[in-house]
Design a protein around this motif. Structure first.
Motif, PDB file in Angstrom:
ATOM      1  N   ILE A  90     103.046  27.273 -38.136  1.00 25.10           N
ATOM      2  CA  ILE A  90     104.069  28.508 -39.159  1.00 25.10           C
ATOM      3  C   ILE A  90     104.212  29.679 -38.108  1.00 25.10           C
ATOM      4  N   PRO A  91     105.246  30.235 -38.385  1.00 26.05           N
ATOM      5  CA  PRO A  91     105.657  31.569 -37.527  1.00 26.05           C
ATOM      6  C   PRO A  91     104.815  32.700 -37.758  1.00 26.05           C
ATOM      7  N   VAL A  92     105.127  33.474 -36.786  1.00 25.56           N
ATOM      8  CA  VAL A  92     104.621  34.894 -37.042  1.00 25.56           C
ATOM      9  C   VAL A  92     105.874  35.586 -37.590  1.00 25.56           C
ATOM     10  N   ILE A  93     105.150  36.450 -38.806  1.00 21.90           N
ATOM     11  CA  ILE A  93     106.262  36.973 -39.464  1.00 21.90           C
ATOM     12  C   ILE A  93     105.337  38.428 -40.089  1.00 21.90           C
ATOM     13  N   GLY A  94     105.706  39.566 -39.727  1.00 20.17           N
ATOM     14  CA  GLY A  94     105.212  40.820 -40.307  1.00 20.17           C
ATOM     15  C   GLY A  94     105.136  42.011 -39.403  1.00 20.17           C
ATOM     16  N   PRO A  95     104.417  42.813 -39.486  1.00 18.40           N
ATOM     17  CA  PRO A  95     104.429  44.219 -38.616  1.00 18.40           C
ATOM     18  C   PRO A  95     103.436  43.824 -37.479  1.00 18.40           C
ATOM     19  N   SER A  96     103.362  44.538 -36.479  1.00 19.54           N
ATOM     20  CA  SER A  96     102.355  44.661 -35.344  1.00 19.54           C
ATOM     21  C   SER A  96     101.288  45.022 -36.020  1.00 19.54           C
ATOM     22  N   SER A  97     100.057  44.259 -35.411  1.00 15.44           N
ATOM     23  CA  SER A  97      98.591  44.659 -35.630  1.00 15.44           C
ATOM     24  C   SER A  97      98.354  45.845 -34.697  1.00 15.44           C
TER      25      SER A  97
END
Ligand SMILES: Cc1cc2nc3c(=O)[nH]c(=O)nc-3n(C[C@H](O)[C@H](O)[C@H](O)COP(=O)(O)OP(=O)(O)OC[C@H]3O[C@@H](n4cnc5c(N)ncnc54)[C@H](O)[C@@H]3O)c2cc1C
Length: 386
Positions: free
Chosen positions: A315-322
């Motif tokens: 599954i992809p990476v989707i979202g804000p930077s950590s």
């Protein structure tokens, strides 16, 4: 400090970058989308065009449902049909144990509240796909999925983004990222660009940015391959896959067959290219021959490969930077991001403008990988600095 020139800098103008840029501009933001090459040069322009909910990872189910709603009214969304045609997607079982596996998934989907995948028995399969080999015992069918023309889709998103006010810069790689005032500076050969926020939609190269920010992910570049045959009389309406083999198979209106699957060519993202490998193509061709024996002598006329970022959990990476405020990621779509692109842009615009998405995206967060995954990662790639 002067205001940044742009509210958002989108790095990568593939389908996900363009969808983000379009949705952000429709929120009234000033957006520039950069591509080191040009929109559609990589996976977004050369994929199989499958608009598929069938077989999705559980985490992707809410997104794939929401994306499909947009696909069914894509002309309203981007002013072009994108060549989208609704059709069934079918995954064939060739043995009792494959049928058991598919039916176990159906039970799990029912538990989760989904009924878009249905079991069809051997008779029903033959009614829908009369040419299928006699040994096939049944299939899972997903009605109302479809397929579209990938390059036409990219061009439609590009035009819609431009009309919404997005500036698109081609041959414009992001070379380095640095904090600047309340936002970020992106260095490019066309000069530095200042933005309030940055969206990393760099596809296979997404990790170059994540790594520069100190949050690398175990993404492996893969060269996914497709081939096209000579024209044949129409015999296949649905898009077909197989439970026990990697296959993506459909017939175009002009009679040609598109054959794909999981067999990979040579991925060279550091050289900006991918190459086909005959051995993988021949396995995919043999799979088609096994499922449709009458096609054994059909001629292949064209083949190609495209670069895609694969994740260990598919599954992809989707979202804000950590790690960094004002940076967002959407990359690594693992060979099935074409269908999701319309909804990714909505999600990213919601995250930036409203601070949250109405869809569950926790499973896609960038910091989900363990140190062990990272240690196993050894991928040559271009690097940018931050
Ligand atoms: C052969 C093949 C078949 C596929 N079939 C299907 C299918 O049937 N259905 C489906 O749903 N999915 C399919 N996929 C997957 C789908 O194509 C991808 O998941 C999707 O296109 C990814 O889009 P993207 O915008 O993230 O990446 P890309 O299209 O790769 O775009 C990323 C862009 O970022 C640019 N970039 C990278 N680094 C930088 C930088 N530093 N600065 C500026 N620009 C940069 C690149 O030049 C590129 O244009 C397939 C993929 C392939 C390769």
């Amino acid at each position: 400090m002067a205001r940044p020139s742009y509210d958002v800098i989108v790095v990568g103008a593939g389908l996900h970058g363009l969808s983000c840029a379009l949705n952000l501009a429709r929120e009234g933001l000033k957006v520039v989308a950069l591509d080191k090459d040009h929109p559609g040069r990589h996976a977004s322009g050369v994929n199989a065009g499958g608009v598929r909910r069938l077989g999705r990872h559980e985490a992707e189910l809410p997104l794939t449902m929401a994306a499909l709603e947009i696909w069914h009214r894509i002309e309203q969304e981007v002013g072009d049909s994108c060549g989208f045609v609704a059709c069934d997607q079918i995954k064939v079982a060739e043995s009792g144990s494959e049928a058991d596996t598919l039916q176990a998934r159906l039970l799990r989907l029912r538990e989760l509240g989904y009924d878009h995948e249905q079991w069809i028995d051997a008779d029903e399969l033959r009614r829908r796909v009369p040419a299928i080999a006699p040994h096939c015992v049944g299939a899972v069918l997903c009605a109302g999925d479809g397929s579209a023309n990938p390059f036409r889709t990219v061009m439609a998103y590009r035009r819609a983004a431009l009309s919404a006010g997005v500036e698109i810069r081609e041959n414009c790689p992001a070379l380095a990222l640095s904090p600047a005032g309340s936002g970020w500076r992106v260095d490019t050969p066309q000069g530095p660009l200042d933005g309030g926020a940055v969206m990393n939609c760099a596809g296979t190269w997404g990790n170059t940015i994540a790594r520069a920010l100190g949050e690398p992910v175990p993404v492996t570049p893969a060269a996914l391959m497709l081939m096209i045959t000579e024209r044949l009389a129409p015999f296949l309406k649905p898009v077909l896959g197989a439970a026990g083999r990697t296959l993506s198979f459909k017939q175009f209106d002009n009679g040609t067959l598109l054959i794909g699957g999981g067999h990979r060519g040579t991925a060279e993202p550091e050289c900006n290219r991918s190459r086909v490998k005959m051995v993988g193509l021949s396995i995919s061709a043999q799979t088609v021959g096994a499922l449709f024996p009458q096609l054994a002598d059909v001629r292949v006329v064209r083949s190609w490969a495209g670069l895609e970022g694969m994740m260990p959990d598919d599954i992809p990476v989707i979202g804000p930077s950590s790690r960094a405020d004002g940076i967002y990621h959407a990359f690594g779509f693992c060979g099935h991001g074409f269908q999701l692109a319309p909804i990714t842009g909505r999600i990213m615009a919601d995250l930036l403008v409203r601070g949250h998405s109405g869809l569950p995206i926790e499973a896609f967060r960038i910091d989900r990988f363990a140190a062990a995954d990272m240690a196993a990662m050894d991928t040559p790639e271009q690097r940018i600095s931050a």
